[in-house]
Design a protein around this motif. Structure first.
Motif, mmCIF file in Angstrom:
data_model
loop_
_atom_site.group_PDB
_atom_site.id
_atom_site.type_symbol
_atom_site.label_atom_id
_atom_site.label_comp_id
_atom_site.label_asym_id
_atom_site.label_seq_id
_atom_site.Cartn_x
_atom_site.Cartn_y
_atom_site.Cartn_z
ATOM 1 N N VAL A 1 1.075 -0.796 -0.304
ATOM 2 C CA VAL A 1 -0.046 -0.230 0.251
ATOM 3 C C VAL A 1 1.021 1.359 -0.260
ATOM 4 N N GLY A 2 0.722 2.116 -1.096
ATOM 5 C CA GLY A 2 0.954 3.021 -0.812
ATOM 6 C C GLY A 2 2.349 3.223 -2.597
ATOM 7 N N ASN A 3 2.781 2.393 -2.135
ATOM 8 C CA ASN A 3 3.116 2.344 -3.215
ATOM 9 C C ASN A 3 3.498 2.848 -4.728
ATOM 10 N N ILE A 4 3.685 3.222 -5.465
ATOM 11 C CA ILE A 4 3.736 3.548 -7.261
ATOM 12 C C ILE A 4 4.539 2.581 -7.815
ATOM 13 N N TYR A 5 4.014 2.724 -9.216
ATOM 14 C CA TYR A 5 4.113 1.278 -9.916
ATOM 15 C C TYR A 5 4.440 2.109 -11.592
ATOM 16 N N VAL B 1 0.166 4.405 -11.719
ATOM 17 C CA VAL B 1 -0.724 3.671 -10.080
ATOM 18 C C VAL B 1 -0.197 3.418 -9.338
ATOM 19 N N GLN B 2 -0.706 3.737 -8.175
ATOM 20 C CA GLN B 2 -0.452 3.637 -6.811
ATOM 21 C C GLN B 2 -1.370 2.432 -6.680
ATOM 22 N N VAL B 3 -0.480 1.287 -5.384
ATOM 23 C CA VAL B 3 -1.380 0.611 -4.571
ATOM 24 C C VAL B 3 -2.581 0.635 -3.064
ATOM 25 N N VAL B 4 -3.776 1.121 -3.193
ATOM 26 C CA VAL B 4 -4.487 1.561 -2.467
ATOM 27 C C VAL B 4 -4.938 -0.322 -1.711
ATOM 28 N N LYS B 5 -4.715 -1.205 -1.613
ATOM 29 C CA LYS B 5 -5.491 -2.366 -0.690
ATOM 30 C C LYS B 5 -3.766 -3.437 -1.073
ATOM 31 N N ASP B 6 -3.300 -4.338 -0.489
ATOM 32 C CA ASP B 6 -2.448 -5.063 -0.747
ATOM 33 C C ASP B 6 -3.596 -6.387 -1.212
ATOM 34 N N PRO B 7 -3.213 -7.012 -2.459
ATOM 35 C CA PRO B 7 -3.664 -8.280 -1.945
ATOM 36 C C PRO B 7 -4.207 -9.011 -1.292
ATOM 37 N N LEU B 8 -5.342 -9.076 -1.135
ATOM 38 C CA LEU B 8 -5.905 -10.032 -0.203
ATOM 39 C C LEU B 8 -6.727 -11.445 -1.152
ATOM 40 N N GLY B 9 -5.863 -12.302 -0.132
ATOM 41 C CA GLY B 9 -7.055 -13.392 -0.501
ATOM 42 C C GLY B 9 -6.449 -13.785 -1.473
ATOM 43 N N THR B 10 -7.254 -13.916 -2.591
ATOM 44 C CA THR B 10 -6.893 -14.765 -4.021
ATOM 45 C C THR B 10 -7.564 -13.070 -4.864
ATOM 46 N N LYS B 11 -7.790 -11.914 -4.182
ATOM 47 C CA LYS B 11 -7.591 -11.253 -4.720
ATOM 48 C C LYS B 11 -6.581 -10.240 -5.106
ATOM 49 N N GLY B 12 -6.086 -9.811 -6.250
ATOM 50 C CA GLY B 12 -5.136 -8.745 -6.711
ATOM 51 C C GLY B 12 -4.931 -7.466 -5.197
ATOM 52 N N ALA B 13 -4.176 -7.037 -5.883
ATOM 53 C CA ALA B 13 -4.011 -4.973 -5.588
ATOM 54 C C ALA B 13 -5.260 -4.818 -6.259
ATOM 55 N N ARG B 14 -5.657 -4.031 -5.087
ATOM 56 C CA ARG B 14 -6.455 -2.735 -5.645
ATOM 57 C C ARG B 14 -5.637 -1.066 -5.824
ATOM 58 N N THR C 1 -5.138 2.927 -8.060
ATOM 59 C CA THR C 1 -5.706 4.106 -8.122
ATOM 60 C C THR C 1 -4.487 5.019 -8.912
ATOM 61 N N THR C 2 -5.322 5.783 -9.595
ATOM 62 C CA THR C 2 -4.336 6.744 -10.938
ATOM 63 C C THR C 2 -4.517 7.868 -9.727
ATOM 64 N N HIS C 3 -5.245 8.069 -9.462
ATOM 65 C CA HIS C 3 -5.390 9.474 -7.794
ATOM 66 C C HIS C 3 -4.851 9.546 -6.903
ATOM 67 N N LEU C 4 -2.941 9.484 -7.482
ATOM 68 C CA LEU C 4 -1.650 9.489 -6.588
ATOM 69 C C LEU C 4 -1.383 10.299 -5.125
ATOM 70 N N THR C 5 -1.266 9.745 -4.136
ATOM 71 C CA THR C 5 -0.994 10.930 -3.340
ATOM 72 C C THR C 5 0.852 10.726 -2.846
ATOM 73 N N VAL C 6 1.068 11.275 -2.086
ATOM 74 C CA VAL C 6 2.640 10.812 -1.603
ATOM 75 C C VAL C 6 2.615 12.209 -0.377
ATOM 76 N N PRO C 7 2.415 10.551 1.194
ATOM 77 C CA PRO C 7 1.883 11.711 2.325
ATOM 78 C C PRO C 7 3.853 12.461 3.234
ATOM 79 N N SER C 8 3.333 12.886 3.907
ATOM 80 C CA SER C 8 4.738 13.328 4.849
ATOM 81 C C SER C 8 4.064 13.025 6.298
ATOM 82 N N ARG C 9 5.146 14.045 7.217
ATOM 83 C CA ARG C 9 4.761 13.863 8.158
ATOM 84 C C ARG C 9 2.724 14.717 8.806
#
Length: 493
Positions: free
Chosen positions: A38-42, A105-118, A120-128
């Protein structure tokens, strides 16, 4: 309220516990062999467009293709069209994406069970204190900051900083921990995010599909960035090597927390000292005992999680309604804590004990909502339904505690139950009849588990004798120690 963060680090995994008043509230686990995404951009490539689902599968270099829904897709052609005061009609995904197309694209959900990662193209980069929204234009403030004057102060500061620092259009979201901070802290964050985004864009320009161009911080530093606030009294790290990493990060990004970080050098494991290990074990069980004697039962399925509240051994002291109210109020606190601890997400149905008094229902709902206020995941709670059920949702971005630590039982394959030995015996009798009618054999060999063979020789011995007489051939029994209770083989000889 006393709040502590306990950080336990080994070469294989990092575990972090959030303890409030000595009680475990949340636990975060990240293993070296299976890091969160989650949070990684590919740099992704569209592998398949599904017009019927208004979605697409995108190859980002993982074992399974990731899922991108049209609602998570920014209009890639928006910048080429003149602005309009009318709200544009949503375009079909086939008009926005083509197979083989490359996109960030950015991952908003990790792969869960048999489902792949979710994705988004609405990218965000967080700081403190801030979240950068590349290409955005609005300034948002976390809804958890309720003071309107403070919200306006923060929004105004960020607008001024954007005008003086950013040389291109970006949006920003002010995070909850920014409440009360001075402009200089926001300025540092904005400079950091601007530089970081420039680096990400440069990497993306030369990246091939499936290449990661941005990674979020490791769990230890991510929790320090997101959870460490003025409410956290102490952060204890049991690894001297990682203590130096945490101290260095705090000095640069969370200087007000530096004095609260300390090394735990005790002989006893830090999670044992605080009872965290025992609480994790309890969180893997279905039933949660309440102090009053009642209990709550959690059942997690792929579609939803159901929660059932029972009075159990609690008989109360006054009348039935008061007994039910007290149990439900206690259960509301326990349910809110267990949702955080077990990291249960998606649709959650809570079956409180039926209440006739509307005021009692109101009290229980307010108690549940208040207990959920400290949950960092976004929740939505509906009122008690006509069936007496409370429906709610909790945002899910990573696997639940059970899915991280456990796997389906190989014996029952995740069903949670087994056929009785009696049922298996009757199935076995039917199979013997089929084999006897289909094949000419001198005898029939039955391979089965110990419990099934014992039943055939005891309770079902008369039935087995009748069957042998009916098929006119002997049935020989053999125990197979590796067979589960449901497994058997019938072999004509």
């Amino acid at each position: 309220m006393s709040t502590e963060l306990l950080i336990n680090v080994t070469p294989q995994e990092t575990r972090i516990a959030l303890v409030e008043n000595g009680v475990l509230q949340e636990v975060f686990i990240e293993r070296t062999r299976r890091l969160g995404l989650v949070g990684n951009i590919y740099q992704g490539r569209v592998s398949r467009v599904l017009p019927g689902m208004e979605a697409a599968f995108v190859d980002i270099g993982l074992d399974r293709a990731a899922f991108l829904h049209a609602s998570d897709l920014r209009d890639l052609h928006k910048d080429d069209t003149p602005p309009s005061t009318e709200t544009p009609a949503p375009q079909p995904i086939g008009a926005l994406l083509k197979e083989g197309q490359h996109l960030l694209v950015q991952v908003v959900k990790d792969p869960l069970g048999t489902k792949g990662a979710r994705l988004t193209t609405h990218l965000t980069v967080p700081s403190r204190y801030l979240v950068l929204v590349p290409g955005g234009s609005s300034i948002g403030v976390s809804t958890r900051i309720e003071d309107e004057d403070e919200r306006e102060r923060l929004r105004s500061m960020v607008e001024e900083l954007v005008a003086s620092i950013c040389d291109e259009q970006h949006g920003f979201i002010v995070r909850t921990v920014a409440e009360g901070v001075q402009p200089e802290a926001l300025r540092r964050d904005m400079y950091y995010l601007r530089t970081l985004w420039q680096t990400v864009r440069e990497r993306a320009g030369s990246a091939v599909h499936g290449e990661r161009v941005y990674s979020d911080l490791p769990l230890m530093l991510r929790v320090l960035r997101d959870l460490a606030s003025h409410e956290v009294d102490k952060i204890r790290v049991d690894s001297r090597e990682n203590l130096a990493i945490v101290n260095d990060f705090a000095a640069r990004y969370v200087p007000d927390m530096a004095s609260r970080i300390e090394h735990y050098a005790g002989e006893r494991p830090i999670f044992d000292l605080y009872g965290v290990e025992d609480e994790i074990q309890k969180a893997l069980e279905r039933k949660v005992q309440l102090k009053s004697g009642g209990h709550v039962v959690f059942d997690q399925t792929e579609a939803m999680t159901t929660v059932d509240v029972n009075t159990g051994a609690f008989v109360g002291h006054r009348n039935l309604e008061e007994t039910i109210l007290k149990t439900n109020l206690e259960a509301a606190q326990a349910v809110a804590r267990q949702l955080r601890l077990r990291n249960l997400g998606g649709i959650i149905i809570i079956d409180f004990i039926d209440m006739r008094d509307d005021e009692h229902k109101h009290q229980v709902m307010r108690a549940l909502e208040k207990a959920l206020e400290r949950d960092h995941a976004r929740t939505q709670v509906l009122e008690v339904s006509s069936l007496g059920l409370v429906e709610m949702t909790r945002k899910r971005t990573r696997e639940s505690l059970e899915h991280v630590l456990c796997e389906p039982c190989p014996t029952c394959t995740g069903r949670g139950s087994l056929k009785t030995s009696e049922t298996v015996c009757y199935e076995l009798f039917r199979e013997i009849l089929r084999e006897a009618r289909q094949f000419e054999a001198r005898e029939v060999l039955v391979l089965a588990s110990q419990s099934v063979v014992d039943r055939l020789l005891d309770e079902e011995s008369a039935s087995l004798a009748e069957l042998q007489e009916f098929i006119n051939r002997p049935v020989r029994l053999q125990v197979e120690g590796l067979y589960t209770q449901e497994q058997f083989d019938v072999v004509p000889l």
